[in-house]
Design a protein around this motif. Sequence first.
Motif, PDB file in Angstrom:
ATOM      1  N   ALA A 284       3.020  93.969  27.601  1.00 31.93           N
ATOM      2  CA  ALA A 284       4.013  93.056  28.171  1.00 31.93           C
ATOM      3  C   ALA A 284       5.438  93.557  28.001  1.00 31.93           C
ATOM      4  N   LYS A 285       5.722  94.224  26.891  1.00 32.73           N
ATOM      5  CA  LYS A 285       7.088  94.671  26.624  1.00 32.73           C
ATOM      6  C   LYS A 285       7.313  96.137  26.988  1.00 32.73           C
ATOM      7  N   ALA A 286       6.293  96.782  27.515  1.00 33.17           N
ATOM      8  CA  ALA A 286       6.421  98.200  27.872  1.00 33.17           C
ATOM      9  C   ALA A 286       6.892  98.348  29.319  1.00 33.17           C
ATOM     10  N   LYS A 287       7.414  99.524  29.637  1.00 27.49           N
ATOM     11  CA  LYS A 287       7.878  99.798  30.992  1.00 27.49           C
ATOM     12  C   LYS A 287       6.799 100.466  31.841  1.00 27.49           C
ATOM     13  N   ASP A 288       6.024 101.325  31.229  1.00 31.33           N
ATOM     14  CA  ASP A 288       5.062 102.120  31.985  1.00 31.33           C
ATOM     15  C   ASP A 288       3.676 101.481  31.962  1.00 31.33           C
ATOM     16  N   LYS A 289       3.022 101.519  33.106  1.00 31.01           N
ATOM     17  CA  LYS A 289       1.660 101.018  33.185  1.00 31.01           C
ATOM     18  C   LYS A 289       0.674 102.170  33.012  1.00 31.01           C
ATOM     19  N   LYS A 290      -0.526 101.835  32.603  1.00 34.85           N
ATOM     20  CA  LYS A 290      -1.577 102.828  32.401  1.00 34.85           C
ATOM     21  C   LYS A 290      -2.782 102.478  33.269  1.00 34.85           C
TER      22      LYS A 290
END
Length: 381
Positions: A284-290
């Motif tokens: 939720a707090k990250a910028k990059d998706k995996k």
Amino acid sequence: MSATEEVKKVEAESPTLDGENKEENNSSEEDTENKVVLSDEPKSIIMGIIAQLRKGADLHRVTLPTFVLEPRSMTERITDFLRHPDILISIQNIEDPTARFVEVVKYFLSGWHIMPKGVKKPYNPVLGEIFRCRFKHPDGSEAFYICEQTSHHPPMSSFFYSVPQHGIKVNGELKPKAKFLGNSAATIMQGTHSVYLTKFDETYLIPMPNVYARGILIGTMFMEYGDTVSIKCPKNDLSATIEFKTKGFFGGGYNNISGKIYKGKECLYQLSGKWSSVMYIKEAKAKDKKLFIDIRNEELTPLIVEPNNQQEEFEARRLWEKVTDGLTKKGLDYATEQKTAIEDNQRLLVKKRSDEGVEWKPRFFVPSDDGIHTYISPLDK
């Protein structure tokens, strides 16, 4: 005029709408793989049926023409979301409850890509119809599946899936309710199923998305999933909301999903992508998706089913064998004739039970307190 001749006549007379070509040209091949343009579907026959309905009407008792049928029963179609068992099996090796829940969400999202092209629906199961199969996995374990039509009015399919070596049980029921919505028909997927992990004594409650057949009267005919479902693990206070996004009239794409995974009220992860191809996850707090799952690279585990001639009279593939032959080989007239024979036989059985004062009861399932039919082994009876 025969059913086959009528279909050919409608196909020849049905024009393709200008708007359809424009929409097709602006869409990717992936987006349009489940769409069928007007000239490829004998829509006038469907329109004749729909002309008798009003908006919001229940379609359950409407007999649809044979050419819209997918050549398998709903009792078999339910197996679609069980065709990637490696996801469920891997959960048993995950000690963190949140990580396990994330994998359950992945399992839920992995099976929707198995969809017939165009607007097709599986056979409506007859009362007492069953479908049984097995799955063999690379690690040597086996899974078992059984589904029984436990009600006909209203329709209800109860099912049970188990991987004994890994302590996995899936139990549930599906109660589809079809409604006419104007230019669309909706199948509201009432009912739910649960995934139980013996090792952790955890139950995950999972509903089904609704299904929409679009462009019945005007435009391109296609099917899509829609609306929001909520997956829950009450024991660990974990939940997920998954929205199956329907395409807007003026914009948007096909087959998109978005979702969030929560611990209590705290959002832990966000989901995005297409249920028909690639889906992504990010903290939720990250910028990059995996990458979450690319179902295009996932192999389907084959169903192991007894040959039709070794099945019981009311096992799905044997029961519908002649209808399937008609749809795939012998033509629509033959398929319609065989489908009518099955329906007529059902009416005779209902009348016979009524005359004899016999109450029909499911063979493999009994109702439980939570409303989900529970599988009972014949050995336990």
